[in-house]
Design a protein around this motif. Structure first.
Motif, PDB file in Angstrom:
ATOM      1  N   SER A 322      51.361 -17.380 -50.688  1.00 41.20           N
ATOM      2  CA  SER A 322      50.965 -16.094 -50.102  1.00 41.20           C
ATOM      3  C   SER A 322      51.694 -14.949 -50.784  1.00 41.20           C
ATOM      4  O   SER A 322      51.113 -13.874 -51.016  1.00 41.20           O
ATOM      5  N   ALA A 346      47.408 -12.781 -45.872  1.00 40.31           N
ATOM      6  CA  ALA A 346      47.221 -13.312 -44.521  1.00 40.31           C
ATOM      7  C   ALA A 346      46.176 -14.422 -44.506  1.00 40.31           C
ATOM      8  O   ALA A 346      46.302 -15.406 -43.766  1.00 40.31           O
ATOM      9  N   GLU A 349      47.967 -17.399 -45.727  1.00 38.38           N
ATOM     10  CA  GLU A 349      48.924 -17.896 -44.730  1.00 38.38           C
ATOM     11  C   GLU A 349      48.218 -18.604 -43.583  1.00 38.38           C
ATOM     12  O   GLU A 349      48.682 -19.634 -43.090  1.00 38.38           O
ATOM     13  N   SER A 350      47.082 -18.056 -43.153  1.00 40.24           N
ATOM     14  CA  SER A 350      46.347 -18.670 -42.045  1.00 40.24           C
ATOM     15  C   SER A 350      45.744 -20.010 -42.434  1.00 40.24           C
ATOM     16  O   SER A 350      45.477 -20.857 -41.573  1.00 40.24           O
ATOM     17  N   ILE A 381      51.526 -14.149 -39.081  1.00 45.97           N
ATOM     18  CA  ILE A 381      50.363 -13.944 -39.944  1.00 45.97           C
ATOM     19  C   ILE A 381      49.993 -12.464 -39.981  1.00 45.97           C
ATOM     20  O   ILE A 381      49.658 -11.916 -41.040  1.00 45.97           O
TER      21      ILE A 381
END
Length: 408
Positions: A322, A346, A349-350, A381
């Motif tokens: 990320s 994000a 990351e998710s 997040i």
């Protein structure tokens, strides 16, 4: 038929029931159908009891609740959070809608007591309806439509102001007394609340309150007429009660209230401004100072914007991938505005660190401490969404200032 006085929002009888003595309540007749409308506070134990009392007293043929279809499904499905794909939320760019919903839910949880959860009065109405095999109608507008219409009616800086107010609510820790909660059922209190907003936010109030008054009234009216029932109970927020009463005897076209505002030309112009400006800045720097100066400016754009975006992801404790994606995307986003460093980071990351159910359930608790923001995967997040984007924006101004100062 009983005589109806629209100005009287409380009815009294000899029967001592919560809904008749404590709650804003109104009885409306449309044709041969009685519509019993109960105004509630969404975090009130008395409201939960009032719902039970009213349904027991009326024995309705249909029950209307102030929920949209999607929220009705989430209330009835205990595994809703387990099924929520936050990666899909970011992929479809619905993170603002999710974040707004989470913040409001978190704020309500903090205001509620340990034995009452936000929306318990709606859950009670649905529970009693299912138990007696009574029809349930979700009569509210889809929350995504409401939020997008509200957002679409204000400018960028107004969005930031309102969003910062929402974020601030996460840090509210003081307990709210039962008396204060019950005051939320007062129409005057709610009018006072919105009267404190600056005039330029009147459009927000119009979308969230006034439009939904019309929408709720029409949906309740249709539920009564189209189902052909004799008795209907409608459970709504107290702030909507007076508006519903004013509109329920009239037919309304709901289609205009479901239209998502199109982007304004200024939004498109704003997106085009960055690539045009930086393209012109690099071109003029190369023309006036030589190709080396133009190349140096490009490298500054890459390392300053990319570096600050990556720093934001590092501060948010993002996954290494990320962080790298934030670094790469920030300078690219200067010329391809649909790519945002925060959004890409994000999204990564998710996908790489999916939140678990406990993360959603603990948002209210974890948001009360500074450490909790990094501990909770859902909140983190959103940190990874905001901080790289903030760093990238700072980098934009630094590079622009540097480029212009070298020219002049």
């Amino acid at each position: 038929m009983p005589s109806i006085k629209k100005s009287n929002l409380k009815s009294k009888t000899d029967r001592k029931s919560t809904f008749l003595t404590e709650e804003p309540y109104h009885l409306e007749c449309i044709g041969d159908t009685e519509i019993h409308i109960l105004g509630t506070a969404h975090i009130s134990q008395l409201s939960v009891e009032a719902v039970s009392d009213l349904i027991d007293h009326v024995n309705p043929d249909a029950i209307c609740v102030e929920l949209c279809e999607s929220r009705l499904k989430s209330v009835e499905d205990p595994d809703y959070l387990k099924k929520l794909d936050i990666f899909k939320v970011f992929k479809e760019r619905k993170m603002w809608l999710l974040l707004s919903s989470l913040i409001l839910s978190s704020f309500q949880k903090k205001m509620g007591k340990n034995d009452i959860k936000p929306g318990d009065e709606m859950r009670k109405a649905i529970e009693l309806a299912r138990r007696s095999q009574t029809s349930v109608f979700a009569v509210d507008r889809e929350i995504q439509t409401t939020l997008r219409r509200a957002w679409g009616n204000v400018g960028f800086f107004s969005k930031m102001y309102l969003f910062s107010a929402l974020l601030t609510s996460l840090f509210v820790k003081e307990d709210v007394s039962t008396e204060d909660i019950e005051k939320m059922k007062s129409d005057d209190i709610l009018k006072d609340l919105f009267s404190q907003l600056p005039g330029k936010y009147e459009s927000i109030k119009h979308v969230i309150i006034d439009e939904r008054d019309v929408y709720l009234a029409e949906k309740i009216r249709r539920a009564a007429l189209e189902s052909g029932v004799k008795k209907v109970v409608a459970v709504v927020g107290a702030g909507h009660l007076k508006g519903i009463i004013n509109h329920i005897q009239h037919t309304h076209d709901l289609q205009p209230l479901e239209v998502i505002p199109e982007k304004k030309w200024m939004d498109t112009a704003r997106l085009a401004a960055y690539p045009v400006f930086f393209g012109a800045l690099i071109a003029y720097t190369s023309y006036s100072q030589g190709a080396t100066a133009g190349t140096d400016l490009i490298w500054k754009l890459i390392f300053i914007k990319g570096g600050l975006a990556a720093l934001g992801a590092i501060i948010a404790l993002g996954h290494p991938i990320s962080i790298i994606l934030a670094f790469i995307t920030a300078p690219i986003g200067t010329f391809v505005p649909i790519f945002k460093a925060g959004w890409v980071a994000a999204l990564s990351e998710s996908y790489l660190r999916k939140p678990v159910v406990e993360d959603f359930e603990r948002i209210g608790t974890d948001s009360e401490s500074f450490q909790g923001f990094w501990k909770n995967r859902v909140i983190r997040i959103f940190l990874i969404f905001f901080l790289p984007q903030f760093g990238s924006t700072i980098g934009t101004f630094i590079v622009a200032w540097k480029g212009l100062s070298d020219i002049f």
